[in-house]
Design an enzyme around this catalytic site. Structure first.
Site, PDB file in Angstrom:
ATOM      1  N   ASP A   8       9.430  34.617 149.325  1.00  0.00           N
ATOM      2  CA  ASP A   8       9.145  33.861 148.118  1.00  0.00           C
ATOM      3  C   ASP A   8       9.251  32.377 148.486  1.00  0.00           C
ATOM      4  O   ASP A   8       9.832  32.038 149.527  1.00  0.00           O
ATOM      5  CB  ASP A   8      10.167  34.238 147.036  1.00  0.00           C
ATOM      6  CG  ASP A   8      10.063  33.365 145.811  1.00  0.00           C
ATOM      7  OD1 ASP A   8       8.966  33.262 145.246  1.00  0.00           O
ATOM      8  OD2 ASP A   8      11.090  32.772 145.420  1.00  0.00           O
ATOM      9  N   ASP A  10       9.487  29.220 145.823  1.00  0.00           N
ATOM     10  CA  ASP A  10      10.327  28.401 144.952  1.00  0.00           C
ATOM     11  C   ASP A  10      11.717  29.004 144.778  1.00  0.00           C
ATOM     12  O   ASP A  10      11.862  30.116 144.288  1.00  0.00           O
ATOM     13  CB  ASP A  10       9.650  28.226 143.589  1.00  0.00           C
ATOM     14  CG  ASP A  10       8.337  27.462 143.717  1.00  0.00           C
ATOM     15  OD1 ASP A  10       8.330  26.412 144.367  1.00  0.00           O
ATOM     16  OD2 ASP A  10       7.318  27.937 143.174  1.00  0.00           O
TER      17      ASP A  10
END
Length: 218
Positions: A8, A10
């Site tokens: 991922d 953010d």
């Protein structure tokens, strides 16, 4: 045998979650809405349709999601451009570890792919990833497994040979549903019983990743 690490962005690779929350609040004020932290935490890493529903439930059916989101985007991009590097602790070490062990790297972010690539590029790490998958490349966002399955497909690696690095409940659910090894590194939201149960491991930072990867390579 682990062959790939899917990340991922953010809150996992880049320390952007607080910037986005600040930008959402500021954008909301400009449009006459009080966007609370509670609403923002409830909409983290989920698909747009669900996020719009949560915003409207909290702020009224008249909430203009598209215009407020566009304002949020402009505010956050300005902050990011002025702020320089926002790499989370351990990102460069994780990239070096993958290189040393011959593990492929990919990104799977709910953000649109062009924006994601720009953020990775501005932080000097885009070239480390063999595939970058954005939320606009799949039909169903997290917590559906689509985005991680798409990343594995792009890497030509079986889902069961993939580790996923995530900071959100939706992301961990997505990775688990994809049949991968979810590793949680909490950011703005602490781990709870649900995420601990679903995760293969829970770490304080990416600096703790090596022993976990080693345990999965034997």
């Amino acid at each position: 045998m682990i062959k790939a690490i899917i990340c991922d962005v953010d809150g996992t690779l880049l320390d952007t979650e607080r910037i986005y929350m600040r930008a959402w609040k500021e954008a909301g004020r400009k449009h006459g809405y009080d966007v609370t932290e509670e609403v923002l935490l409830a909409t983290r890493a989920i698909n747009k349709r669900e996020a719009v529903r949560i915003f409207k439930d909290a702020l009224g059916e008249s909430f203009d999601y598209e215009n407020v989101w566009q304002e949020r985007f402009l505010i956050s991009e300005e902050i990011l451009e002025k702020g320089g590097s926002v790499l989370m602790p351990g990102v460069k070490e994780m990239i070096e570890l993958a290189k040393k062990k011959g593990i492929l790297l990919a990104v799977a972010s709910s953000t649109a792919v062009k924006v994601t690539e720009q953020h990775l590029k501005s932080n000097g790490i885009l070239d480390a990833f063999s595939a970058v998958i954005g939320g606009d490349m799949v039909s169903h966002g997290k917590p559906a497994p689509d985005i991680f399955l798409k990343a594995a497909e792009e890497l030509h690696v079986a889902p069961e040979d993939c580790v996923v690095l995530e900071d959100s409940v939706a992301g961990i659910k997505s990775a688990k549903a994809a049949g991968m090894y979810p590793i949680l590194i909490p950011d703005v939201v602490p781990a709870n019983n649900e995420t601990r149960t679903l995760s293969f491991a829970v770490l304080d930072s990416l600096l703790e990743i090596e022993p976990v990867i080693d345990s999965l390579m034997h």
